[in-house]
Write a protein that holds these residues in place. Sequence first.
Motif, PDB file in Angstrom:
ATOM      1  N   UNK A  39       8.908  65.862  14.161  1.00  0.00           N
ATOM      2  CA  UNK A  39       9.861  65.194  15.053  1.00  0.00           C
ATOM      3  C   UNK A  39       9.456  65.319  16.526  1.00  0.00           C
ATOM      4  N   UNK A  40       8.487  66.175  16.835  1.00  0.00           N
ATOM      5  CA  UNK A  40       8.007  66.297  18.211  1.00  0.00           C
ATOM      6  C   UNK A  40       7.139  65.095  18.525  1.00  0.00           C
ATOM      7  N   UNK A  56      12.310  76.567  30.045  1.00  0.00           N
ATOM      8  CA  UNK A  56      12.953  77.674  29.303  1.00  0.00           C
ATOM      9  C   UNK A  56      13.287  77.287  27.871  1.00  0.00           C
ATOM     10  N   UNK A  57      13.805  76.065  27.662  1.00  0.00           N
ATOM     11  CA  UNK A  57      14.161  75.630  26.305  1.00  0.00           C
ATOM     12  C   UNK A  57      12.951  75.266  25.479  1.00  0.00           C
ATOM     13  N   UNK A  58      11.952  74.695  26.112  1.00  0.00           N
ATOM     14  CA  UNK A  58      10.733  74.341  25.391  1.00  0.00           C
ATOM     15  C   UNK A  58      10.784  72.992  24.706  1.00  0.00           C
ATOM     16  N   UNK A  59      11.832  72.748  23.929  1.00  0.00           N
ATOM     17  CA  UNK A  59      11.980  71.484  23.208  1.00  0.00           C
ATOM     18  C   UNK A  59      13.324  70.885  23.574  1.00  0.00           C
ATOM     19  N   UNK A  60      13.304  69.650  24.080  1.00  0.00           N
ATOM     20  CA  UNK A  60      14.531  68.948  24.445  1.00  0.00           C
ATOM     21  C   UNK A  60      14.418  67.497  23.998  1.00  0.00           C
ATOM     22  N   UNK A  61      15.559  66.821  23.782  1.00  0.00           N
ATOM     23  CA  UNK A  61      15.499  65.401  23.444  1.00  0.00           C
ATOM     24  C   UNK A  61      15.153  64.568  24.681  1.00  0.00           C
TER      25      UNK A  61
END
Length: 72
Positions: A39-40, A56-61
């Motif tokens: 999904x990335x 900080x989150x690394x993965x965001x929509x």
Amino acid sequence: AAHRSLPFGTRVRVTRTDVNSSRVVCVVINDRGPFGHKSYILDLSRRGADWLKMVRRGVVPVKVEVLTIGKR
């Protein structure tokens, strides 16, 4: 930025969609990836991730819009 199938040199506009913000960054595809979860869709450089405030989150929509197609 890295993308699995877009040609190198393609310019894309990346907009973070999970916060009430107008943070947008334009990047050039210059690598292949991401090689994590299917999904990335895009790996950003550190500077692009800083601009979108997502380090900080690394993965965001995000929403990805192609601006110009690079040469194959």
